[in-house]
Scaffold this motif. Structure first.
Motif, PDB file in Angstrom:
ATOM      1  N   TYR A 122      -8.583  -2.168  -0.631  1.00  0.00           N
ATOM      2  CA  TYR A 122      -7.664  -2.221  -1.774  1.00  0.00           C
ATOM      3  C   TYR A 122      -8.205  -1.431  -2.960  1.00  0.00           C
ATOM      4  O   TYR A 122      -9.390  -1.473  -3.276  1.00  0.00           O
ATOM      5  N   ASN A 123      -7.322  -0.689  -3.626  1.00  0.00           N
ATOM      6  CA  ASN A 123      -7.615  -0.109  -4.935  1.00  0.00           C
ATOM      7  C   ASN A 123      -6.320  -0.088  -5.736  1.00  0.00           C
ATOM      8  O   ASN A 123      -5.243   0.116  -5.181  1.00  0.00           O
ATOM      9  N   ASN A 173       2.629  -2.928 -11.401  1.00  0.00           N
ATOM     10  CA  ASN A 173       1.376  -2.314 -11.001  1.00  0.00           C
ATOM     11  C   ASN A 173       0.222  -3.257 -11.300  1.00  0.00           C
ATOM     12  O   ASN A 173       0.147  -3.821 -12.390  1.00  0.00           O
ATOM     13  N   GLN A 191       0.859  -1.172   0.000  1.00  0.00           N
ATOM     14  CA  GLN A 191       0.000   0.000   0.000  1.00  0.00           C
ATOM     15  C   GLN A 191       0.901   1.229   0.000  1.00  0.00           C
ATOM     16  O   GLN A 191       1.727   1.403   0.885  1.00  0.00           O
ATOM     17  N   LYS A 192       0.752   2.086  -1.004  1.00  0.00           N
ATOM     18  CA  LYS A 192       1.720   3.155  -1.208  1.00  0.00           C
ATOM     19  C   LYS A 192       1.668   4.231  -0.132  1.00  0.00           C
ATOM     20  O   LYS A 192       2.706   4.865   0.162  1.00  0.00           O
ATOM     21  N   SER A 193       0.515   4.478   0.471  1.00  0.00           N
ATOM     22  CA  SER A 193       0.425   5.533   1.475  1.00  0.00           C
ATOM     23  C   SER A 193      -0.766   5.310   2.386  1.00  0.00           C
ATOM     24  O   SER A 193      -1.741   4.638   2.015  1.00  0.00           O
ATOM     25  N   ALA A 247       4.322   5.244   4.255  1.00  0.00           N
ATOM     26  CA  ALA A 247       4.553   4.997   2.833  1.00  0.00           C
ATOM     27  C   ALA A 247       5.041   3.576   2.635  1.00  0.00           C
ATOM     28  O   ALA A 247       5.737   3.016   3.484  1.00  0.00           O
ATOM     29  N   GLN A 277      -4.949   1.934  -7.759  1.00  0.00           N
ATOM     30  CA  GLN A 277      -4.178   3.167  -7.918  1.00  0.00           C
ATOM     31  C   GLN A 277      -3.177   3.387  -6.791  1.00  0.00           C
ATOM     32  O   GLN A 277      -2.117   3.967  -6.995  1.00  0.00           O
ATOM     33  N   ASN A 278      -3.495   2.937  -5.581  1.00  0.00           N
ATOM     34  CA  ASN A 278      -2.647   3.215  -4.426  1.00  0.00           C
ATOM     35  C   ASN A 278      -1.882   1.982  -3.952  1.00  0.00           C
ATOM     36  O   ASN A 278      -1.399   1.939  -2.817  1.00  0.00           O
ATOM     37  N   TRP A 279      -1.754   1.005  -4.821  1.00  0.00           N
ATOM     38  CA  TRP A 279      -1.062  -0.232  -4.443  1.00  0.00           C
ATOM     39  C   TRP A 279      -0.106  -0.641  -5.560  1.00  0.00           C
ATOM     40  O   TRP A 279      -0.279  -0.266  -6.721  1.00  0.00           O
ATOM     41  N   GLU A 280       0.895  -1.440  -5.187  1.00  0.00           N
ATOM     42  CA  GLU A 280       1.800  -2.034  -6.158  1.00  0.00           C
ATOM     43  C   GLU A 280       2.325  -3.351  -5.617  1.00  0.00           C
ATOM     44  O   GLU A 280       2.141  -3.680  -4.437  1.00  0.00           O
TER      45      GLU A 280
END
Length: 269
Positions: free
Chosen positions: A231-232, A257, A185-187, A205, A234-237
């Motif tokens: 989860y979505n 991604n 999770q990016k943020s 982060a 756009q904000n995950w990798e």
């Protein structure tokens, strides 16, 4: 920097941990058409062990977030593991997991540094430093980027309802190597109501939410990860890396991604 002393180690798990009460003053491109992954240039995998219950950790969280933002397309990969051993001190970190504490203990064995602490950063499984020590961390990153990845890895991620299908292909390496796949999770923002950071709003982060280990009996395959609540794409990798299970050395790393239709090749500058 907060410390823990390991009283016993058994098969990579925590047998016993004692929380120390002292605060230590810190004075460390597109793939080819044949789809065969190539061995890349240098890379830096930064594994931060942190906790919302540790007053020394927010500075390290901020530093790693800054490095992540600066890295852009460079082969620098940040993973933040929230450990669970500070949960007993008044605040439960919602991102914490016992398996992340066990991973830190394993690094204590690999690096011959049995006293673990937060915030700690491990670089490519070979070196460690205090997570808020910017000069030491940047020196370690520079050294890692000057090296060479000895294994190639390609990832492709597709969402299938409540799961992510992570297709992987690996070239090189040995029978003791494993592929680790981190869902990141990016943020996130947390308001802490108790413990050492009581009353603070913390920014996080590159939070590792799931970590899977794949034994490389085959050089390619698919691993499935159940997506967490909230989860979505756009904000995950997804970050994948090859690690020697005997020495702890990280041999290569890459990211992908979710829902991308294109493969991602490791270590492209």
């Amino acid at each position: 920097m907060k410390t823990l002393k390991i009283l016993a180690l058994c098969a990579g798990a925590i047998a016993s941990l004692v929380v120390a009460t002292s605060l230590i003053d810190p004075t460390t491109a597109s793939p080819k058409k044949d789809n065969h992954p190539a061995i890349g240039k240098g890379f830096a995998l930064l594994e931060l062990f942190t906790s919302e219950g540790c007053s020394s950790c927010p500075a390290a969280d901020d530093l790693l977030a800054k490095i992540q933002k600066e890295s852009k397309d460079k082969p620098i990969y940040v993973l933040a593991y929230h450990v669970d051993y500070w949960n007993r001190l008044g605040w439960k970190d919602v991102f914490s997991k016992a398996e992340f504490s066990k991973r830190q203990v394993a690094y204590g064995q690999w690096l011959n540094k049995p006293q673990i602490y937060t915030p700690q950063v491990v670089i490519n499984g070979q070196a460690e430093c205090i997570g808020s020590d910017e000069p030491a961390l940047r020196d370690a990153i520079s050294g890692a980027l000057a090296g060479t990845a000895s294994v190639g890895v390609v990832l492709q991620v597709q969402q299938d309802k409540d799961k992510l299908a992570v297709n992987y292909q690996v070239t090189g390496g040995s029978a003791t190597d494993q592929l680790l796949i981190a869902l990141v999770q990016k943020s996130a923002i947390s308001k802490v109501a108790a413990g050492e950071n009581s009353g603070r709003t913390l920014a996080h982060a590159q939070i590792v939410r799931e970590l899977q280990t794949v034994n490389l009996n085959q050089t390619k395959g698919t691993s499935y990860i159940k997506v967490p609540q909230g989860y979505n794409a756009q904000n995950w990798e997804v970050v994948g890396f090859i690690q020697n299970s005997t020495t702890g050395e990280v041999l290569s790393a890459t990211r992908a991604n979710p829902n991308s239709n294109s493969n991602v090749k490791t270590n492209v500058l």
